[in-house]
Design a protein around this motif. Structure first.
Motif, short mmCIF file in Angstrom:
data_model
loop_
_atom_site.label_atom_id
_atom_site.label_comp_id
_atom_site.label_asym_id
_atom_site.label_seq_id
_atom_site.Cartn_x
_atom_site.Cartn_y
_atom_site.Cartn_z
N GLU A 165 0.84 -1.21 0.00
CA GLU A 165 0.00 0.00 0.00
C GLU A 165 0.87 1.25 0.00
OE1 GLU A 165 -2.83 1.98 3.30
OE2 GLU A 165 -3.54 0.00 2.58
N HIS A 166 1.91 1.24 0.78
CA HIS A 166 2.79 2.41 0.90
C HIS A 166 3.47 2.71 -0.44
CE1 HIS A 166 6.11 4.98 2.18
NE2 HIS A 166 5.44 5.19 3.33
N ASN A 193 0.92 4.09 -3.16
CA ASN A 193 0.58 5.51 -2.99
C ASN A 193 1.76 6.41 -3.34
OD1 ASN A 193 -2.23 6.16 -1.62
ND2 ASN A 193 -1.55 4.18 -0.79
N ASP A 194 2.96 5.98 -2.90
CA ASP A 194 4.15 6.77 -3.21
C ASP A 194 4.36 6.87 -4.72
OD1 ASP A 194 4.72 7.38 -0.64
OD2 ASP A 194 6.33 5.90 -0.39
N ASN A 213 1.79 9.27 -6.31
CA ASN A 213 2.16 10.65 -5.96
C ASN A 213 3.37 11.12 -6.76
OD1 ASN A 213 0.14 10.97 -4.06
ND2 ASN A 213 1.37 10.17 -2.37
N HIS A 227 -5.60 0.76 0.29
CA HIS A 227 -6.28 2.04 0.51
C HIS A 227 -5.52 3.18 -0.17
CE1 HIS A 227 -9.22 0.43 3.29
NE2 HIS A 227 -8.26 -0.17 4.00
N TRP A 250 -4.52 7.00 0.04
CA TRP A 250 -4.38 7.99 1.09
C TRP A 250 -5.01 9.33 0.67
CZ3 TRP A 250 1.60 7.06 1.79
CH2 TRP A 250 1.79 5.75 2.29
N VAL A 251 -5.31 10.16 1.68
CA VAL A 251 -5.92 11.48 1.41
C VAL A 251 -5.02 12.32 0.52
CG1 VAL A 251 -6.65 13.66 2.47
CG2 VAL A 251 -7.25 11.49 3.55
N THR A 311 -2.84 11.27 -1.63
CA THR A 311 -2.85 10.71 -2.99
C THR A 311 -4.11 11.14 -3.73
OG1 THR A 311 -1.69 8.79 -2.08
CG2 THR A 311 -2.60 8.57 -4.30
N TYR A 312 -5.24 11.10 -3.06
CA TYR A 312 -6.49 11.59 -3.68
C TYR A 312 -6.34 13.06 -4.13
CZ TYR A 312 -9.59 7.64 -2.56
OH TYR A 312 -10.21 6.41 -2.53
N CYS A 350 -12.23 7.01 3.93
CA CYS A 350 -11.58 8.33 4.04
C CYS A 350 -12.62 9.41 4.30
CB CYS A 350 -10.82 8.61 2.76
SG CYS A 350 -10.26 10.31 2.59
#
Length: 763
Positions: free
Chosen positions: A33-34, A37-38, A41, A66, A68-69, A71-72, A100
């Protein structure tokens, strides 16, 4: 488990983006997940927006990770930059269905995305449902309305924001100033400027640049310059706004001076838009040398093959008449877009080369580009004579095929095209096809057509129909109708139009006032024309010229010269028409030397090259004074081939002064130009008769019979109760012929009783 996920991701990735490199990178980064998202981004920060959105789709479809906020927020920014409403809605749906909880910052991103993508309804729904709002929230929704053509709503929201106690920042001011600029509301603009000065953001560059753009849009270039001069640290937008403003408002030299100053600063690298404004200024000045220098600079700055810069170059060269250079500039564009093609087509069309314009159009149709209404409008502008009517009809067929005939501006241009090609029938047919949806431009186009074709009666009929339509006449309509009144000498209709201009509030429009003066002078009502002229606040050269020509045609030579001297004393520079009136006046009152002196100063003192009308006036000036030989020499020494008018003027003077020798040469030259000209033979007959050369009279009459040349009968007309009654000399076809000749006979008898000599009545 991990192996299955990897295989699933790889398969899905290849379906969305088949690039092997992309698939392998996604495969490497979507393991946790980490890292997922990274990775998204990182793509957003590198402005790889499409790849970021593709990666989001993969993550959603194939993992339970999930988002992340943060990322959204990045993904929403990607949608805003790509103007992708489809992806934006997908991401918003994902946010709502996730665990979220959107905070104010994320809601502001959602707001901004919907505004940038043009979905104002969704933006407003998000805004209205936000539990908390800050200045960014208000600015986002205001900007959304402003950018999507709902400026009034943007202003309302701004006022609502102030009422609720939220203070604007530099971005709010920028958005609301742009909204005000689009509304063209100068008073509101000044109020906003005052608010800016009072706020802490008065010196912020974003606000200052918005103010410059607003004031140039309003035409207040002095105020824009003042704002510009107060900016401590200017950026490229500041300079480009000023250069563009000066260029668009007709201050071309100032635009080029600012462009030069910017380059001399050495801190700025002009972009294609800066070059576009500078090149537009060169085109307006018709100064290709400046344009060539700027062309060289654009290549130096790496814009030689840029579509926008190339389009501007092509347009500049075309305006300056250098069509070959325009074509070369166009060919240098790496990937010409529709605007570039339209520019080169318009360049050749406006340059009068219909064949080349059609050739470019043909090339364009073989590309994956769809011509638009601008394309066909440019093509129609190329068809301006009877020789190009077939090409005009081909374009018309294409317009119907593509459905462009549903656009009223295209139909209006078709009317004008047929008029220029002297096809009155098709011009009327086109107008009648759109009559129920015609706008004022349509009405003005067909009225102008009738005016140009000397169809005064049709002008009046159309004007009456226009008054009964939803459209209302403007100054162009009235100028044409007044011109028609003057052409047919319809004083009664002129009075009615004059009353309408007063009632409709056109009294202070200078073009309408000039039309009224011209109409009254042509109808012989000099006293009314003079009253109108004297009531004008600031008469222009057209006003003076109309009055001068009117007085000259009615034989008031001394008054003409007084007006001319007064005009010069007031600093009004005469034009070509003014000199026609003044030379005519000198001819009528016998001021030969003064007339010749004025003629000789036309080019040296006023920069006006004499044309055929001026030369005919000089011929009349000399011939009326009996200086027949000088008049003939003047004709033979003219810079261009003499026309029928010049020779006929000389021939008429030869009849007055019984000069057979020169009269014969004048008549001979007229018949060379126009073998069927009856006036030349009739005038020469009259000269022979005045010198008792009866054999020559008989020879000419025999020649006229042999060639079936008949004297054009004299014509007069009178207007009674809006009906024009036309009379011809020896008319035997008039519907009221019997009553007319009965009245003439009664008048003849009364003349006999009064002691006058007899005359013959021919029935």
């Amino acid at each position: 488990m991990i192996k299955n996920l990897e295989n699933k991701l790889l398969f899905a990735c290849c379906n969305i983006n088949p690039s092997i490199q992309f698939c392998s990178v996604v495969f490497a980064n979507f393991k946790t997940e980490h890292s997922s998202n990274d990775y998204i981004n990182s793509l957003c920060k590198q402005r790889l927006f499409k790849e970021a959105l593709d990666a989001f789709d993969l993550l959603q479809q194939n993992t339970n990770f999930h988002i992340w906020v943060g990322t959204y927020a990045h993904l929403l920014s990607a949608c805003s930059n790509m103007r992708s409403l489809e992806h934006g809605r997908k991401i918003h749906t994902s946010i709502l269905s996730s665990s979220c909880q959107p905070d104010m910052i994320l809601n502001n991103h959602i707001l901004n995305m919907y505004g940038k993508c043009g979905s104002l309804k969704s933006a407003r729904k998000v805004f209205d449902e936000m539990p908390d709002r800050n200045v960014v929230s208000w600015t986002s929704v205001i900007a959304g309305y402003s950018q999507n053509g709902q400026e009034f709503e943007a202003i309302k929201l701004y006022l609502q924001m102030l009422k609720l106690g939220t203070m604007p920042d530099q971005f709010t001011f920028g958005s609301v100033i742009r909204a005000c600029s689009s509304l063209n509301d100068i008073e509101l603009g000044r109020q906003l400027h005052a608010s800016v000065i009072k706020s802490e953001f008065g010196t912020h560059l974003i606000v200052q640049n918005a103010l410059i753009a607003m004031y140039t849009k309003f035409g207040c270039i002095t105020v824009a310059s003042d704002v510009f001069s107060r900016i401590e640290t200017k950026d490229l937008i500041s300079w480009s706004s000023m250069i563009s403003g000066f260029s668009q408002l007709g201050y071309e030299l100032e635009a080029l001076c600012y462009f030069k100053q910017m380059l001399c600063m050495g801190n700025y690298q002009p972009n294609e838009f800066t070059f576009g404004s500078a090149l537009s200024a060169c085109g307006n000045l018709l100064h290709p040398e400046y344009g060539k220098q700027i062309h060289g600079m654009s290549i130096k700055f790496g814009l030689g093959r840029n579509a926008f810069a190339g389009c501007s170059l092509s347009d500049m060269y075309a305006r300056c008449g250098l069509l070959h250079s325009a074509q070369e500039a166009f060919c240098q564009i790496e990937r010409p877009d529709l605007v570039s093609w339209n520019a080169i087509i318009a360049g050749f069309a406006n340059g009068g080369d219909a064949n080349e314009a059609m050739s470019f159009f043909s090339q364009m149709r073989h590309l994956p580009l769809t011509p638009d209404e601008i394309t066909v409008l440019s093509l129609l502008c190329a068809c301006t004579s009877q020789f190009t009517i077939s090409q005009g009809k081909q374009v018309h067929s294409y317009i119907i095929k593509m459905g462009f005939d549903l656009y009223i501006p295209v139909c209006n241009t078709l009317i004008s095209m047929y008029a220029k090609c002297l096809d009155l029938f098709d011009a009327f047919k086109m107008f009648n096809d759109i009559r129920s949806n015609a706008d004022l431009v349509s009405w003005n186009a067909i009225i102008t057509v009738c005016m140009q074709q000397k169809q005064g009666g049709e002008v009046f009929t159309l004007f009456k129909s226009l008054l009964m339509s939803p459209n209302k006449p403007d100054h162009i309509t009235l100028a044409n109708v007044l011109g028609a009144c003057g052409e047919v000498v319809s004083l009664e209709m002129g009075y009615q139009i004059h009353c309408y201009t007063i009632k409709a509030g056109f009294t202070f429009d200078i073009s309408v006032s000039n039309g009224l003066i011209d109409m009254y002078t042509k109808c012989g009502s000099l006293s009314i024309a003079r009253k109108l002229f004297d009531c004008m606040e600031k008469a222009d050269v057209i006003s003076w010229s109309s009055l001068i020509v009117g007085y000259a045609q009615c034989g008031y030579g001394e008054e003409v010269l007084k007006l001319f001297r007064k005009m010069r004393a007031l600093g009004v520079e005469p034009n070509e028409v003014t000199f026609v009136g003044v030379l005519t006046a000198c001819s009528h009152v016998g001021l030969v030397e003064e007339g010749l002196k004025l003629y000789n100063t036309m080019e040296t003192e006023h920069g006006i090259v004499p044309n055929r009308d001026h030369c005919s006036c000089v011929v009349d000036l000399l011939a009326r004074a009996g200086r027949i030989k000088e008049a003939e020499s003047f004709i033979n020494e003219m810079a261009f081939d003499p026309d029928v008018v010049a020779w006929k003027t000389l021939l008429a003077a030869c009849r007055t002064h019984n000069n057979v020798e020169v009269g014969e040469r004048a008549a001979e030259n007229i018949l060379k130009i126009d073998p069927s000209n009856s006036a030349a033979l009739v005038l020469l007959c009259s000269i022979y008769a005045s010198t008792s050369s009866w054999k020559d009279v008989a020879r000419l009459r025999s020649l006229m019979k042999e060639r079936r040349i008949r004297k054009v009968p004299g014509q007069s007309w009178i207007e009674v109760k809006d009906n024009m009654h036309v009379f011809l000399a020896e008319d035997g076809l008039h519907p009221e012929r019997d009553r007319i000749y009965a009245m003439l006979e009664e008048l003849w008898l009364q003349m006999l009783d009064a002691g006058y000599g007899t005359f013959q009545i021919r029935g």
